[in-house]
Enzyme design. Structure first.
Site, PDB file in Angstrom:
ATOM      1  N   ASP A   1      -5.969  -2.442  -0.098  1.00 57.42           N
ATOM      2  CA  ASP A   1      -5.338  -3.760  -0.088  1.00 57.42           C
ATOM      3  C   ASP A   1      -6.103  -4.662  -1.060  1.00 57.42           C
ATOM      4  O   ASP A   1      -7.337  -4.735  -1.002  1.00 57.42           O
ATOM      5  CB  ASP A   1      -5.355  -4.359   1.319  1.00 57.42           C
ATOM      6  CG  ASP A   1      -4.588  -5.667   1.388  1.00 57.42           C
ATOM      7  OD1 ASP A   1      -3.369  -5.629   1.649  1.00 57.42           O
ATOM      8  OD2 ASP A   1      -5.207  -6.731   1.176  1.00 57.42           O
TER       9      ASP A   1
ATOM     10  N   ASN B   1      -0.856 -14.947  -6.943  1.00 56.73           N
ATOM     11  CA  ASN B   1       0.607 -14.953  -6.853  1.00 56.73           C
ATOM     12  C   ASN B   1       1.128 -16.378  -6.660  1.00 56.73           C
ATOM     13  O   ASN B   1       2.137 -16.776  -7.265  1.00 56.73           O
ATOM     14  CB  ASN B   1       1.042 -14.051  -5.702  1.00 56.73           C
ATOM     15  CG  ASN B   1       2.446 -13.511  -5.869  1.00 56.73           C
ATOM     16  OD1 ASN B   1       2.858 -13.155  -6.966  1.00 56.73           O
ATOM     17  ND2 ASN B   1       3.195 -13.445  -4.794  1.00 56.73           N
TER      18      ASN B   1
ATOM     19  N   HIS C   1       5.457 -15.327  -9.016  1.00 60.71           N
ATOM     20  CA  HIS C   1       5.708 -13.932  -8.645  1.00 60.71           C
ATOM     21  C   HIS C   1       5.789 -13.010  -9.861  1.00 60.71           C
ATOM     22  O   HIS C   1       5.414 -11.838  -9.770  1.00 60.71           O
ATOM     23  CB  HIS C   1       7.000 -13.829  -7.831  1.00 60.71           C
ATOM     24  CG  HIS C   1       6.919 -14.501  -6.500  1.00 60.71           C
ATOM     25  ND1 HIS C   1       6.077 -14.063  -5.498  1.00 60.71           N
ATOM     26  CD2 HIS C   1       7.558 -15.589  -6.000  1.00 60.71           C
ATOM     27  CE1 HIS C   1       6.200 -14.837  -4.428  1.00 60.71           C
ATOM     28  NE2 HIS C   1       7.093 -15.777  -4.716  1.00 60.71           N
TER      29      HIS C   1
ATOM     30  N   ASP D   1       3.686  -9.723 -10.079  1.00 57.39           N
ATOM     31  CA  ASP D   1       4.274  -8.388 -10.264  1.00 57.39           C
ATOM     32  C   ASP D   1       3.618  -7.667 -11.439  1.00 57.39           C
ATOM     33  O   ASP D   1       3.354  -6.454 -11.369  1.00 57.39           O
ATOM     34  CB  ASP D   1       5.776  -8.502 -10.508  1.00 57.39           C
ATOM     35  CG  ASP D   1       6.552  -8.862  -9.246  1.00 57.39           C
ATOM     36  OD1 ASP D   1       5.968  -8.791  -8.149  1.00 57.39           O
ATOM     37  OD2 ASP D   1       7.743  -9.213  -9.371  1.00 57.39           O
TER      38      ASP D   1
ATOM     39  N   ASP E   1       0.867  -5.816  -1.864  1.00 59.02           N
ATOM     40  CA  ASP E   1      -0.298  -5.437  -2.680  1.00 59.02           C
ATOM     41  C   ASP E   1      -1.072  -4.309  -2.015  1.00 59.02           C
ATOM     42  O   ASP E   1      -2.293  -4.221  -2.127  1.00 59.02           O
ATOM     43  CB  ASP E   1      -1.205  -6.647  -2.916  1.00 59.02           C
ATOM     44  CG  ASP E   1      -1.712  -7.249  -1.606  1.00 59.02           C
ATOM     45  OD1 ASP E   1      -1.100  -6.988  -0.551  1.00 59.02           O
ATOM     46  OD2 ASP E   1      -2.716  -7.981  -1.636  1.00 59.02           O
TER      47      ASP E   1
END
Length: 219
Positions: free
Chosen positions: A99, A107, A112, A116, A142
């Site tokens: 993680d 983010n 976003h 990404d 993530d």
């Protein structure tokens, strides 16, 4: 005589009719051959297109749409295959739950799209250092999972340290140089579970333990 002339004319007419019929037959045969060839070519193109479409659908079903890594469905298949192989060989393998630390602030701050892109860069870097015998998958957000063939817990720890080092390096994303870290949870087969669901659950729990102990580490 007139009768002989008439007979000769009839023979000539029959010969002409026979020749014409033969030419028509040959023309029809040639036309049918051309149509068959075109139909076969179109059928081959259609079959190829259908096969390609089926492959693409299969990839979509087993592939993460963002990073193109295996998704959870394919991960579970690979984990079951690892279990079967380890049982035959009386071997060991590791399930590592990763993680990213600090992903959410990035983010939120950059949007976003940048988030990404960062996930794709993380996936690309980790995949570039993943052995052919291992599987790296994205299971959502993530979170990533690495299936790694190992000899023992010490080798699993070494791989986890390498993963942490890789993620700690900055990621160039557009105009930004972004930094994140990762917390890694490790579960070993068969000590920490005999099925893929239990192994994933225990690796997830170990990852949260690493986060609670300060992040950027493995447990």
């Amino acid at each position: 005589t007139a009768a002989d002339a008439t007979f000769q004319e009839m023979k000539l007419e029959r010969s002409t009719i026979t020749s014409t019929t033969l030419l028509v037959f040959l023309a029809i045969t040639l036309l049918l051959s051309v149509l068959d060839a075109r139909l076969a070519a179109k059928t081959e193109v259609l079959s190829s297109s259908l096969a390609r479409a089926n492959r693409e659908l299969m990839e979509l079903a087993l592939q993460d749409s963002l990073t193109k890594l295996p998704n959870r469905v394919l991960l579970e298949e690979r984990a079951n295959a690892c279990i079967a192989r380890a049982r035959r060989r009386d071997g060991v393998f590791a399930v590592m739950f990763l993680d990213l630390d600090g992903f959410k602030p990035i983010n939120d701050a950059f949007g976003h799209h940048t988030g990404d892109q960062l996930l794709c860069e993380v996936a690309r870097r980790l995949q570039g250092h993943t052995r052919p015998c291992d599987t790296l998958a994205r299971v959502g957000g993530d979170e990533f999972v690495l299936l790694a063939e190992v000899a023992d817990a010490a080798e699993a720890s070494l791989i986890a340290e390498q993963v942490i080092t890789l993620v700690n390096r900055p990621f160039p994303v557009g105009e930004h140089e972004l930094r994140v870290s990762t917390s890694v949870g490790i579960a070993l087969y068969p000590a920490d579970g005999s099925d893929q669901q239990t192994l994933l659950m225990n690796a997830d729990a170990a990852m949260y333990h690493a986060k609670h102990n300060g992040r950027n580490d493995y447990s």
